[in-house]
Structure formats: C-alpha cells, structure tokens
Design a protein around this motif. Sequence first.
Motif, PDB file in Angstrom:
ATOM      1  N   ALA A 289      -1.161  10.909   1.624  1.00 23.99           N
ATOM      2  CA  ALA A 289      -1.417   9.558   1.110  1.00 23.99           C
ATOM      3  C   ALA A 289      -0.109   8.924   0.646  1.00 23.99           C
ATOM      4  N   HIS A 290       0.714   9.719  -0.011  1.00 26.21           N
ATOM      5  CA  HIS A 290       2.012   9.213  -0.484  1.00 26.21           C
ATOM      6  C   HIS A 290       2.889   8.782   0.700  1.00 26.21           C
TER       7      HIS A 290
ATOM      8  N   PHE B 225       1.923   7.663   3.459  1.00 30.17           N
ATOM      9  CA  PHE B 225       1.427   6.394   4.005  1.00 30.17           C
ATOM     10  C   PHE B 225       1.623   5.214   3.045  1.00 30.17           C
ATOM     11  N   GLU B 226       1.986   5.504   1.798  1.00 33.46           N
ATOM     12  CA  GLU B 226       2.430   4.421   0.909  1.00 33.46           C
ATOM     13  C   GLU B 226       3.898   4.100   1.179  1.00 33.46           C
ATOM     14  N   ILE B 227       4.665   5.127   1.526  1.00 31.87           N
ATOM     15  CA  ILE B 227       6.105   4.968   1.754  1.00 31.87           C
ATOM     16  C   ILE B 227       6.393   4.299   3.101  1.00 31.87           C
TER      17      ILE B 227
ATOM     18  N   ALA C 106       6.994   0.572   3.229  1.00 28.95           N
ATOM     19  CA  ALA C 106       8.249   0.209   2.544  1.00 28.95           C
ATOM     20  C   ALA C 106       9.441   0.491   3.446  1.00 28.95           C
TER      21      ALA C 106
END
Length: 113
Positions: free
Chosen positions: A62-63, A65-67, A70
């Motif tokens: 999940a992290h 796919f947050e990065i 960006a």
Amino acid sequence: MTNCLFCKIIAGTIPSTKVYEDDLVLAFRDIAPQAPTHILVIPKTHIPSVDGITAENSAVVAHIFEIIPAIAKAEGLEKGYRVVSNCGEHAGQTVRHLHFHILGGRELNLEMA
Ligand code: AMP
C-alpha cells in the motif's frame, strides 16, 4: 536475503541510481530501460513476488502505491504511465524480489504481453 540482487542494492553493495528512499521502500532507475522513464520500486523487506504478499506484509505494498504517484509527478509523467509487476516464470520475472516497474515518457503500446 544474502543472495538477492535487489537486497544487495538496498544494502548498497551493488550501486543504483536512486530516485526515492524511505524506511520502507527504495526506488531506482532500471539498468536496461524499456521507456524514457523506467523506475523500479521495491520494498526493503524481501518479498519474492506478488505471490508472497500476505495480510502480514501488505502494508508496504500500500505504501509503494502511495509513493508511485509522487514519483510519477516528480518525473513529469503527467501524460500517464504504466505500473507492472511480473510474477513468476511465465510472466518473465527475472529478479525474485517484489518490484513494480514504472514506465512512461512515451506513448506505450496497448498490448499487455
Ligand atoms: P523483471 O524482469 O520484471 O523481474 O524485472 C527485473 C528488472 O530489473 C529488469 O527490468 C532489469 O533490467 C532490472 N535490473 C536488473 N539488474 C539491475 C540493476 N543492477 N540495477 C537496476 N535494474 C536492474
């Protein structure tokens, strides 16, 4: 994992062109780019492939796919990009450490294979 190429990149014993790093993930440029922008995003923990994602370790995914958005923004991929993870032999996975390819910078063909 001692004999894993990407674990060695994380450890710094094999060099890479780093794009992003935090406590959980590393992103670096692919050594054989298939598009003008070709970045690999990997967890710092050794997960062999998508098949190795479980309820216990999926927070790092999940992290990642947050990065990814960006990184795409920082790379100027406002026209779009593709995220790919090859899993296993038939998909052509060559490095057995979970990684997500970010491909962009040109119009990508529409075939999935
Ligand atoms: P895959 O074929 O999906 O397992 O992707 C592995 C990727 O790792 C390929 O695109 C390779 O070009 C890339 N690669 C292999 N060795 C290195 C390295 N030392 N530094 C950066 N990328 C690498």
